[in-house]
Design a protein around this motif. Sequence first.
Motif, PDB file in Angstrom:
ATOM      1  N   GLY A  91       4.823  10.943   0.873  1.00 60.13           N
ATOM      2  CA  GLY A  91       5.732   9.959   0.285  1.00 60.13           C
ATOM      3  C   GLY A  91       6.848   9.593   1.246  1.00 60.13           C
ATOM      4  O   GLY A  91       7.204   8.427   1.402  1.00 60.13           O
ATOM      5  N   LEU A 133       0.845  -1.195   0.000  1.00 63.65           N
ATOM      6  CA  LEU A 133       0.000   0.000   0.000  1.00 63.65           C
ATOM      7  C   LEU A 133       0.884   1.250   0.000  1.00 63.65           C
ATOM      8  O   LEU A 133       0.659   2.189  -0.761  1.00 63.65           O
ATOM      9  N   GLY A 134       1.917   1.221   0.826  1.00 63.48           N
ATOM     10  CA  GLY A 134       2.857   2.346   0.879  1.00 63.48           C
ATOM     11  C   GLY A 134       3.530   2.566  -0.454  1.00 63.48           C
ATOM     12  O   GLY A 134       3.627   3.699  -0.936  1.00 63.48           O
ATOM     13  N   PHE A 135       3.953   1.478  -1.113  1.00 63.28           N
ATOM     14  CA  PHE A 135       4.605   1.616  -2.412  1.00 63.28           C
ATOM     15  C   PHE A 135       3.655   2.212  -3.439  1.00 63.28           C
ATOM     16  O   PHE A 135       4.039   3.087  -4.218  1.00 63.28           O
ATOM     17  N   PHE A 157       5.620   7.241   3.939  1.00 60.07           N
ATOM     18  CA  PHE A 157       5.511   5.850   3.503  1.00 60.07           C
ATOM     19  C   PHE A 157       6.878   5.224   3.274  1.00 60.07           C
ATOM     20  O   PHE A 157       7.081   4.037   3.529  1.00 60.07           O
ATOM     21  N   ALA A 158       7.822   6.038   2.775  1.00 61.61           N
ATOM     22  CA  ALA A 158       9.173   5.512   2.573  1.00 61.61           C
ATOM     23  C   ALA A 158       9.765   5.073   3.907  1.00 61.61           C
ATOM     24  O   ALA A 158      10.389   4.011   4.008  1.00 61.61           O
ATOM     25  N   ILE A 209       2.509   9.518  -5.532  1.00 68.08           N
ATOM     26  CA  ILE A 209       3.068  10.817  -5.161  1.00 68.08           C
ATOM     27  C   ILE A 209       4.173  11.222  -6.130  1.00 68.08           C
ATOM     28  O   ILE A 209       4.339  12.399  -6.446  1.00 68.08           O
ATOM     29  N   ILE A 210       4.902  10.231  -6.662  1.00 70.59           N
ATOM     30  CA  ILE A 210       5.922  10.563  -7.663  1.00 70.59           C
ATOM     31  C   ILE A 210       5.268  11.158  -8.909  1.00 70.59           C
ATOM     32  O   ILE A 210       5.696  12.194  -9.416  1.00 70.59           O
ATOM     33  N   GLU A 250       1.202   4.179  -2.921  1.00 73.00           N
ATOM     34  CA  GLU A 250       1.038   5.606  -2.645  1.00 73.00           C
ATOM     35  C   GLU A 250       2.282   6.387  -3.061  1.00 73.00           C
ATOM     36  O   GLU A 250       2.184   7.502  -3.575  1.00 73.00           O
ATOM     37  N   ILE A 251       3.473   5.785  -2.835  1.00 73.09           N
ATOM     38  CA  ILE A 251       4.699   6.495  -3.226  1.00 73.09           C
ATOM     39  C   ILE A 251       4.721   6.700  -4.740  1.00 73.09           C
ATOM     40  O   ILE A 251       5.032   7.789  -5.232  1.00 73.09           O
ATOM     41  N   LEU A 260       8.079   4.108   6.492  1.00 77.49           N
ATOM     42  CA  LEU A 260       7.363   2.883   6.859  1.00 77.49           C
ATOM     43  C   LEU A 260       8.013   1.663   6.219  1.00 77.49           C
ATOM     44  O   LEU A 260       8.276   0.651   6.883  1.00 77.49           O
ATOM     45  N   ILE A 261       8.296   1.776   4.906  1.00 78.97           N
ATOM     46  CA  ILE A 261       8.823   0.620   4.194  1.00 78.97           C
ATOM     47  C   ILE A 261      10.223   0.283   4.685  1.00 78.97           C
ATOM     48  O   ILE A 261      10.565  -0.881   4.909  1.00 78.97           O
ATOM     49  N   LEU A 270       4.993  18.713  -0.838  1.00 80.14           N
ATOM     50  CA  LEU A 270       4.213  17.760  -1.617  1.00 80.14           C
ATOM     51  C   LEU A 270       4.726  16.329  -1.451  1.00 80.14           C
ATOM     52  O   LEU A 270       4.022  15.375  -1.724  1.00 80.14           O
ATOM     53  N   TRP A 271       5.973  16.206  -1.028  1.00 81.96           N
ATOM     54  CA  TRP A 271       6.563  14.875  -0.882  1.00 81.96           C
ATOM     55  C   TRP A 271       6.354  14.309   0.520  1.00 81.96           C
ATOM     56  O   TRP A 271       6.786  13.205   0.825  1.00 81.96           O
TER      57      TRP A 271
END
Lengths: 317, 300
Positions: free
Chosen positions: B274, A123-125, B277-278, A131-132, A127-128, B280-281, B270-271
């Motif tokens: 992101g 899920l995080g990926f 989540f980064a 966002i990119i 979303e990343i 988190l991973i 804006l990041w």
Amino acid sequence: MMRKNKNFIIGVLISLFIYLVIQVLISMGILSDFWISTIILISINIILGVSLNLINGFTGQFSIGHAGFMSIGAYLSAIMTLDFNLPFPLALLVGGIAATMAGFLIGVPSLRLKGDYLAIATLGFGEIIRIIWLNTEYVGGASGLSGIPALTNWTWVFIWMMITILVVNNFVNSTHGRACISIRENEIAAEAMGIHTTKYKVIAFMIGSFFAGIAGGLSAHMFYIINPNSFNFMKSFEILVIVVLGGLGSTSGSIIGAIVLTMIFTLLQDYPEIRMIIYSLLLILMMIFRPKGLMGTREFSFQLKKRGEQYGKHTSA
Amino acid sequence: MEYITQQLINGISVGSIYALIALGYTMVYGIIKLINFAHGDIFMVGAFVGLVSAKMFQVQGFDPIWVFIFSILLSMIVSAILGVIIERIAYKPLRNASRISILITAIGVSFLLENGGIFFIGPQAQGFPEIIPKKQYHLFGSIQLDSNQIMILGVTFLLMVLLQLIVHKTKIGKAMRAVSFDMEAAHLMGINVNTTISATFAIGSALAAAAGVIYGMTYNSFDPLMGIIPGLKAFVAAVLGGIGIIPGAFIGGLFLGIIETTVSSIGYSLWRDGVAFAILILILIFKPSGLFGKNVREKV
């Protein structure tokens, strides 16, 4: 073996028949634009559902980042047709391959995780990735890309739908596919039997991502416009619901799930709030009363009497 | 230096909200190993109840402090009841089902609350009343601190201490620890597992509701989808601190808040999501048990 071949041939004949009927109806102008786009949408959802089912249903790796891979396919194929004037089939392939590579990059580190943790990481990926896109000016940022040529038609969608179903089905019934299923059943036992679990998980993940990318490309070239927010995790959940409704681990289930849900969705189009409420209630009730989905792990076969013995039959073939 | 201190203050105040939501995540995960996706939406419901009751009490002409206390208590009670109802209806039948089905149910409940909210309240954002008038304080010249930020940190800290006391000093807290350690053994020991799980949901949801009211007051707005992003971020915070560990959730929340304001303040707002989540991973891959995971084995 004979029976399997017969089943295959009947399947191909029936699908060719469906293709021809719809093609004739379209070219004679009997089907309205609304129905044509619904049929194309159903087919794209079938591609998405069947490919996610390979990851979630057959390999047992709970991924909820499918929309992310879809967006990679959508954006790259759109850029290819818009800025590089590539022919449509090639552009689709570029999108699919890019999604596969992303699937590999994301899969290798994250597939060491299990269960809930994997779900939340994917899920995080997803979303990343979103966002990119959101922060890349080249693809239009938040407003997205528009003016994508509308090249998706029934023929292309049908071809890719058939390829997806054939590849996933044959993969699942191959030695490698068996390895994937054994990982789903018990990862530790599979590893103890000498199965390279990470390898198979990554393979399943890559195949799934490839078709997600293709589906993304097809939908981008159908709706003329894409923007990052149409690939958020709500979209991933929608695909997940297709798979779960049909039955985790059943390709025919995913196909049925895609048809049923897309129909519900389009028919309730005028009532968007109620649509989502029905959708979520369906999800909860389904899990409480029939957690295995409509088909469970069974496959629809053309020998209706023998239904339910699918797995045993195929291993002996 | 002053700039850094300022950002630190802002980060801590954002982070305490995440910490409050993360406490509920951590408790529920600790006890039934469920990522309660609906938690962020209970936060939204809490904010809505807070909004309605604040308006109601303001009309009655109460003192702002009492308006604040009454509305936060009311929203905590309503959300606690909602949390228990959700647990009883949606999660309890699935107690022995696979983890995936219960996770999907949680996603379904989350959708239901969001879209139910859109259906009944309307999709557009609403203003949140300023319950306590904001006061600005100036420390050492240019560092600003407003009364809201002090209040956020105070409420968060108070609730966390209260939670620690409940978990470690009361009978129900002992039951929670026992159930999270081994549900079946706890059951054999005569602990009512269902009551304990309901109590966990009630407490967790009440904390989320408190966070919702505070969030509404800080950003002066409410909308039915407001719970999604803070919910996910709070989950990140819980994982960061080691899911199942109460102080871990608190520290994780603060940490995440500080990172976020840092990313925003150097011009990459804006990041922001992101980056969350980064993190988190990265945490999941390199230290799945979280920053405080290994040392403390106790889970709640």
